[in-house]
Design an enzyme around this catalytic site. Structure first.
Site, PDB file in Angstrom:
ATOM      1  N   GLY A  47       0.829  -1.221   0.000  1.00  0.00           N
ATOM      2  CA  GLY A  47       0.000   0.000   0.000  1.00  0.00           C
ATOM      3  C   GLY A  47       0.853   1.258   0.000  1.00  0.00           C
ATOM      4  N   ILE A 192      -0.421  19.277   0.629  1.00  0.00           N
ATOM      5  CA  ILE A 192      -0.430  18.534   1.892  1.00  0.00           C
ATOM      6  C   ILE A 192      -0.594  19.505   3.069  1.00  0.00           C
ATOM      7  CG2 ILE A 192       0.972  17.087   3.429  1.00  0.00           C
ATOM      8  CD1 ILE A 192       2.053  15.675   0.916  1.00  0.00           C
ATOM      9  N   VAL A 273       7.077  20.669   3.274  1.00  0.00           N
ATOM     10  CA  VAL A 273       7.718  21.507   2.252  1.00  0.00           C
ATOM     11  C   VAL A 273       8.100  20.710   1.001  1.00  0.00           C
ATOM     12  CG1 VAL A 273       8.559  23.242   3.874  1.00  0.00           C
ATOM     13  CG2 VAL A 273       9.985  21.246   3.380  1.00  0.00           C
ATOM     14  N   ALA A 322      -0.785   9.219  -6.605  1.00  0.00           N
ATOM     15  CA  ALA A 322      -0.970   7.764  -6.663  1.00  0.00           C
ATOM     16  C   ALA A 322      -1.508   7.308  -8.015  1.00  0.00           C
ATOM     17  CB  ALA A 322      -1.914   7.336  -5.548  1.00  0.00           C
ATOM     18  N   HIS A 446     -30.065  15.832 -12.366  1.00  0.00           N
ATOM     19  CA  HIS A 446     -30.324  17.030 -11.564  1.00  0.00           C
ATOM     20  C   HIS A 446     -30.928  16.618 -10.233  1.00  0.00           C
ATOM     21  CE1 HIS A 446     -31.529  21.136 -10.609  1.00  0.00           C
ATOM     22  NE2 HIS A 446     -32.720  20.632 -10.251  1.00  0.00           N
TER      23      HIS A 446
HETATM   24  C1  FAD Z   1      -0.064  13.197   3.403  1.00  0.00           C
HETATM   25  C2  FAD Z   1      -0.128  12.747   1.976  1.00  0.00           C
HETATM   26  C3  FAD Z   1      -1.337  12.798   1.303  1.00  0.00           C
HETATM   27  C4  FAD Z   1      -1.414  12.386  -0.023  1.00  0.00           C
HETATM   28  N1  FAD Z   1      -2.615  12.446  -0.661  1.00  0.00           N
HETATM   29  C5  FAD Z   1      -2.706  12.030  -1.935  1.00  0.00           C
HETATM   30  C6  FAD Z   1      -3.965  12.047  -2.607  1.00  0.00           C
HETATM   31  O1  FAD Z   1      -4.982  12.453  -2.041  1.00  0.00           O
HETATM   32  N2  FAD Z   1      -4.010  11.598  -3.884  1.00  0.00           N
HETATM   33  C7  FAD Z   1      -2.888  11.151  -4.541  1.00  0.00           C
HETATM   34  O2  FAD Z   1      -2.994  10.753  -5.703  1.00  0.00           O
HETATM   35  N3  FAD Z   1      -1.683  11.128  -3.925  1.00  0.00           N
HETATM   36  C8  FAD Z   1      -1.568  11.552  -2.643  1.00  0.00           C
HETATM   37  N4  FAD Z   1      -0.351  11.496  -2.022  1.00  0.00           N
HETATM   38  C9  FAD Z   1       0.820  11.070  -2.796  1.00  0.00           C
HETATM   39  C10 FAD Z   1       0.885   9.531  -2.901  1.00  0.00           C
HETATM   40  O3  FAD Z   1       0.887   8.973  -1.611  1.00  0.00           O
HETATM   41  C11 FAD Z   1       2.133   9.131  -3.671  1.00  0.00           C
HETATM   42  O4  FAD Z   1       2.175   9.786  -4.909  1.00  0.00           O
HETATM   43  C12 FAD Z   1       2.145   7.617  -3.911  1.00  0.00           C
HETATM   44  O5  FAD Z   1       2.130   6.906  -2.689  1.00  0.00           O
HETATM   45  C13 FAD Z   1       3.400   7.238  -4.696  1.00  0.00           C
HETATM   46  O6  FAD Z   1       3.372   5.867  -4.931  1.00  0.00           O
HETATM   47  P1  FAD Z   1       4.722   5.058  -5.231  1.00  0.00           P
HETATM   48  O7  FAD Z   1       4.282   3.688  -5.576  1.00  0.00           O
HETATM   49  O8  FAD Z   1       5.559   5.815  -6.186  1.00  0.00           O
HETATM   50  O9  FAD Z   1       5.546   5.047  -3.857  1.00  0.00           O
HETATM   51  P2  FAD Z   1       5.217   4.925  -2.318  1.00  0.00           P
HETATM   52  O10 FAD Z   1       3.771   4.912  -2.037  1.00  0.00           O
HETATM   53  O11 FAD Z   1       6.045   5.968  -1.656  1.00  0.00           O
HETATM   54  O12 FAD Z   1       5.775   3.491  -1.945  1.00  0.00           O
HETATM   55  C14 FAD Z   1       7.134   3.198  -2.037  1.00  0.00           C
HETATM   56  C15 FAD Z   1       7.427   1.936  -1.251  1.00  0.00           C
HETATM   57  O13 FAD Z   1       8.782   1.586  -1.505  1.00  0.00           O
HETATM   58  C16 FAD Z   1       9.369   1.085  -0.316  1.00  0.00           C
HETATM   59  N5  FAD Z   1      10.827   1.264  -0.427  1.00  0.00           N
HETATM   60  C17 FAD Z   1      11.492   2.444  -0.561  1.00  0.00           C
HETATM   61  N6  FAD Z   1      12.814   2.204  -0.697  1.00  0.00           N
HETATM   62  C18 FAD Z   1      12.980   0.863  -0.657  1.00  0.00           C
HETATM   63  C19 FAD Z   1      14.109  -0.003  -0.745  1.00  0.00           C
HETATM   64  N7  FAD Z   1      15.355   0.458  -0.915  1.00  0.00           N
HETATM   65  N8  FAD Z   1      13.910  -1.345  -0.641  1.00  0.00           N
HETATM   66  C20 FAD Z   1      12.653  -1.853  -0.456  1.00  0.00           C
HETATM   67  N9  FAD Z   1      11.555  -1.064  -0.378  1.00  0.00           N
HETATM   68  C21 FAD Z   1      11.714   0.260  -0.479  1.00  0.00           C
HETATM   69  C22 FAD Z   1       8.728   1.886   0.799  1.00  0.00           C
HETATM   70  O14 FAD Z   1       8.742   1.162   2.019  1.00  0.00           O
HETATM   71  C23 FAD Z   1       7.298   2.094   0.255  1.00  0.00           C
HETATM   72  O15 FAD Z   1       6.399   1.133   0.772  1.00  0.00           O
HETATM   73  C24 FAD Z   1      -0.247  11.890  -0.677  1.00  0.00           C
HETATM   74  C25 FAD Z   1       0.977  11.830  -0.002  1.00  0.00           C
HETATM   75  C26 FAD Z   1       1.037  12.241   1.304  1.00  0.00           C
HETATM   76  C27 FAD Z   1       2.353  12.161   2.024  1.00  0.00           C
END
Ligand code: FAD
Length: 469
Positions: A47, A192, A273, A322, A446
């Site tokens: 997730g 955020i 930030v 996401a 509507h």
């Molecule tokens: C507070 C907040 C609210 C957000 N709200 C939204 C929203 O409403 N809508 C939206 O679209 N996006 C939102 N986002 C952004 C969204 O969460 C990210 O864009 C999305 O999770 C990115 O997905 P990803 O698969 O690239 O990586 P991530 O979800 O960051 O997952 C990466 C995974 O890789 C693993 N990992 C990292 N390095 C290593 C390694 N060397 N070896 C093994 N595992 C590793 C980590 O443990 C993690 O589980 C939000 C983000 C935050 C922080």
């Protein structure tokens, strides 16, 4: 790897189990690949940021705050009695149930698809090999055919504000609060910061947002941010622009704003930030990959960095969202499996779950003009929408940007209630090359907020029904 250690053979390796990684793993399995998914947190990591500490928990908190605030504000609409008091400890239990249900669902899908999940931090050791180091136990060595890098991003810290997780928080800590602070300062007015600030204000915190730039939501068109600025002021949120957080001292955030130095009383300081891609400790040099500016991985339309290596989600350029990661995941899995695939959307929707919500896809009018396009624009205030009136949220507007000659929709921008849901229609319209005429002639139910898009299209064609156009 030393002589004598055996590397396990892996067909398709996916690193990171966030929205990008788990979607790539599932698509890979659908394509007949034997998939191994590695996450630092193993099965618990499934997730990623989105489901565990980002999109889902933040939207649950916003829902709680909205519910409380709207109930309290509904006395004039026919609800009387004391405003319900927030209980963040109970919220955390509620949030855990939601997150467990969603992540448990994904774990089940991965199991059903035959994806093997391995826990540990992965680092590349050769162009076709990696080591996975679990928190306990011996390292595992993997020799892979293809790899998808989906390691996501982490919050950028501020050197002036030491993150301690108690007073100086990041978004993950803020979403884990089990009591509503009396005062909070939020550093950074990106989406955020604005979402968290609005939610806390609605829960009863006295919030100050500190932003270095000259306005909130600096990456969005200024007009989209205006209704949100007005609402923040109504909620009592103090927004300091052109302001830099310097330190935390004696219960206050010290802020420089022009020549002035301010002490902003804050029980909690939330630093929001920006985020940085998790590409620095991956051993990318061993893989033969050089990150670009900001640590982002340069990819082609097929999301390949080089043959057999794909990158998706927050580690690549574009909005760190996401749904972008999900969309890229399918492309990467297909490209690595020998299919012709390209990530080439006409628009990637972006939503801010602010009050009112902002949702936008495609080109803003100024952007379109800068690209040399001759455009026409239609903007209809949300106050003309019947459903918005019944919800008690008449602030905002819907705006369409279309090519002047053909009427083809180039941009759809909505500020108002349920804008986050509406934007899917705008995105579909743009993807399908729909015109304002198509939208105007599509019968919308509507009373809904969705019919505001039809009204905006009608207005563009000079035949509005419920507005002056
Ligand atoms: C507070 C907040 C609210 C957000 N709200 C939204 C929203 O409403 N809508 C939206 O679209 N996006 C939102 N986002 C952004 C969204 O969460 C990210 O864009 C999305 O999770 C990115 O997905 P990803 O698969 O690239 O990586 P991530 O979800 O960051 O997952 C990466 C995974 O890789 C693993 N990992 C990292 N390095 C290593 C390694 N060397 N070896 C093994 N595992 C590793 C980590 O443990 C993690 O589980 C939000 C983000 C935050 C922080």
């Amino acid at each position: 790897m030393v002589v004598g250690e055996i590397a396990e053979a892996v067909d398709l390796l996916v690193v990171g189990a966030g929205p990008g990684g788990y979607a790539a793993a599932l698509r890979g399995a659908q394509l007949g690949r034997d998939v191994t998914l590695v996450d630092r947190d193993g099965e618990d990591g499934v997730g990623g940021v989105c489901l565990r500490v980002g999109c889902v928990p933040s939207k649950a908190l916003i829902e709680l705050a909205d519910l409380r605030h709207r109930t309290a504000a509904a006395t004039g609409a026919g609800l009387t009695g004391a405003a319900p008091a927030p209980d963040l400890a109970a919220f955390q239990r509620h949030r855990a149930v939601i997150v467990d249900r969603l992540t448990g669902g994904v774990r089940g899908l991965l199991r059903g698809a035959g994806v093997r999940v391995i826990g540990g931090t992965l680092r590349f050791t050769r162009p076709d090999q990696a080591v996975v180091e679990p928190t306990s136990g011996p390292p595992r060595f993997l020799e892979f055919r293809d790899v998808v890098i989906a390691t996501g991003s982490r919050p950028v810290p501020l050197p002036a504000l030491h993150h301690d997780g108690v007073v100086v928080l990041d978004s993950t800590d803020a979403l884990a609060l089990d009591a509503v602070p009396d005062t909070a300062a939020i550093v950074g007015a990106g989406y955020i910061g604005v979402e968290l600030g609005t939610a806390l204000a609605k829960l009863g915190t006295s919030v100050t947002i500190v932003e270095q730039g000259d306005r909130i939501l600096p990456t969005l068109d200024a007009s989209l941010a205006r209704p949100v600025s007005r609402r923040l002021a109504e909620l009592g949120v103090d927004v300091l622009v052109g302001a830099t957080a310097q330190a935390y001292d004696c219960g206050a955030l010290v802020v420089d704003q022009g020549a002035e130095r301010l002490d902003v009383k804050a029980e909690k300081v939330i630093v929001a930030v920006g985020r940085r891609p998790n590409t620095d400790d991956l051993g990318l040099d061993r893989l033969g990959v050089t990150p670009g500016p900001g640590g982002l991985l340069p990819v082609g339309p097929d999301r390949l960095v080089r043959p057999r290596v794909a990158a998706i989600g927050d580690v690549t350029a574009g909005p760190a969202l996401a749904h972008k990661a999900y969309a890229e995941a399918g492309i990467a899995a297909e490209a690595l499996s020998g299919r012709r695939a390209a990530f080439d959307p006409y628009g990637i929707p972006a939503v801010v779950f602010s009050d009112p919500e902002i949702a936008t896809v495609g080109l803003a009018a100024d952007q379109a003009r800068a690209e040399g396009l001759h455009v026409k624009i239609s903007s209809i205030p949300m106050a003309a929408n019947g459903r918005a009136a019944t919800i008690g949220s008449p602030a905002g507007y819907a705006q369409l940007v279309a090519e002047a000659d053909t009427g083809a929709l180039l941009g759809v921008h909505v500020v108002g209630p349920h804008a986050s849901e509406l934007i899917a229609e705008g995105t579909l319209a743009i993807e399908l090359g729909a015109t304002a005429e198509d939208l105007a002639e599509t019968i919308h139910p509507h009373p809904t907020i969705a019919e505001h898009l039809e009204e905006a299209a009608r207005a563009m064609l000079g035949r509005p029904i419920n507005s002056a156009g």
